[in-house]
Design a protein around this motif. Structure first.
Motif, mmCIF file in Angstrom:
data_model
loop_
_atom_site.group_PDB
_atom_site.id
_atom_site.type_symbol
_atom_site.label_atom_id
_atom_site.label_comp_id
_atom_site.label_asym_id
_atom_site.label_seq_id
_atom_site.Cartn_x
_atom_site.Cartn_y
_atom_site.Cartn_z
ATOM 1 N N SER A 10 0.606 -0.984 -0.442
ATOM 2 C CA SER A 10 -0.059 -0.284 0.259
ATOM 3 C C SER A 10 0.775 1.397 -0.157
ATOM 4 C CB SER A 10 -1.046 -0.069 1.392
ATOM 5 O OG SER A 10 -0.049 0.433 2.519
ATOM 6 N N ARG A 11 2.240 1.242 -0.017
ATOM 7 C CA ARG A 11 3.317 2.251 0.268
ATOM 8 C C ARG A 11 4.869 2.039 0.151
ATOM 9 N NH1 ARG A 11 2.591 3.940 6.767
ATOM 10 N NH2 ARG A 11 1.749 1.566 7.157
ATOM 11 N N GLY A 34 -3.232 -1.915 6.446
ATOM 12 C CA GLY A 34 -4.061 -0.732 6.135
ATOM 13 C C GLY A 34 -5.438 -0.972 5.283
ATOM 14 N N ALA A 35 -6.605 -1.491 5.487
ATOM 15 C CA ALA A 35 -7.390 -1.650 4.047
ATOM 16 C C ALA A 35 -7.617 -0.762 3.411
ATOM 17 C CB ALA A 35 -8.736 -2.131 4.446
ATOM 18 N N GLU A 36 -7.969 0.920 4.653
ATOM 19 C CA GLU A 36 -8.287 2.090 2.924
ATOM 20 C C GLU A 36 -7.197 2.531 2.349
ATOM 21 O OE1 GLU A 36 -10.433 4.433 1.040
ATOM 22 O OE2 GLU A 36 -11.292 3.699 2.509
ATOM 23 N N ASP A 37 -5.512 2.085 2.587
ATOM 24 C CA ASP A 37 -4.465 2.462 1.981
ATOM 25 C C ASP A 37 -3.850 1.302 0.688
ATOM 26 O OD1 ASP A 37 -3.745 4.704 2.908
ATOM 27 O OD2 ASP A 37 -2.410 3.736 4.563
ATOM 28 N N ARG A 39 -6.890 -0.401 -0.576
ATOM 29 C CA ARG A 39 -7.725 0.233 -2.010
ATOM 30 C C ARG A 39 -7.205 0.860 -2.574
ATOM 31 N NH1 ARG A 39 -10.711 3.668 -2.839
ATOM 32 N NH2 ARG A 39 -10.818 4.684 -1.339
ATOM 33 N N ARG A 40 -6.867 2.079 -2.442
ATOM 34 C CA ARG A 40 -5.887 3.736 -2.929
ATOM 35 C C ARG A 40 -5.095 2.359 -4.188
ATOM 36 N NH1 ARG A 40 -7.448 6.360 1.707
ATOM 37 N NH2 ARG A 40 -5.053 6.067 2.344
ATOM 38 N N ASP A 43 -7.013 0.437 -6.515
ATOM 39 C CA ASP A 43 -7.529 0.987 -7.685
ATOM 40 C C ASP A 43 -6.035 1.798 -8.957
ATOM 41 O OD1 ASP A 43 -9.711 0.970 -6.387
ATOM 42 O OD2 ASP A 43 -9.382 3.053 -5.530
ATOM 43 N N ALA A 55 -6.429 -7.239 2.520
ATOM 44 C CA ALA A 55 -6.351 -6.714 3.998
ATOM 45 C C ALA A 55 -6.304 -7.375 4.772
ATOM 46 C CB ALA A 55 -6.841 -5.624 4.063
#
Length: 71
Positions: A10-11, A34-37, A39-40, A43, A55
């Motif tokens: 995610s990063r 981290g599910a939100e990171d 997802r980004r 995408d 996640a």
């Protein structure tokens, strides 16, 4: 199509690796805690290649099994 499984995607280095492998034509299975990171990141990468994002934490045996099952 070759497939790569990337943890911590995610990063940072994990995301940089995922971007490069996507550009090289790999399908990806990516994970991060981290599910939100995640997802980004998924995408973004989905605009280039096939992506499965799951996640979770790789210390969890059930999560590792889910990653293997997606590969």
């Amino acid at each position: 199509m070759p497939l790569a499984v990337i943890t911590g995607a995610s990063r940072g280095l994990g995301l940089a690796l995922a971007r490069e492998l996507a550009r090289e034509g790999f399908a990806l299975v990516i994970d991060a805690r981290g599910a939100e990171d995640l997802r980004r990141a998924a995408d973004e990468l989905a605009a280039v290649t096939e992506v499965a994002a799951i996640a979770g934490d790789v210390v969890d045996p059930a999560h590792r099994a889910a990653l293997i099952g997606s590969a």
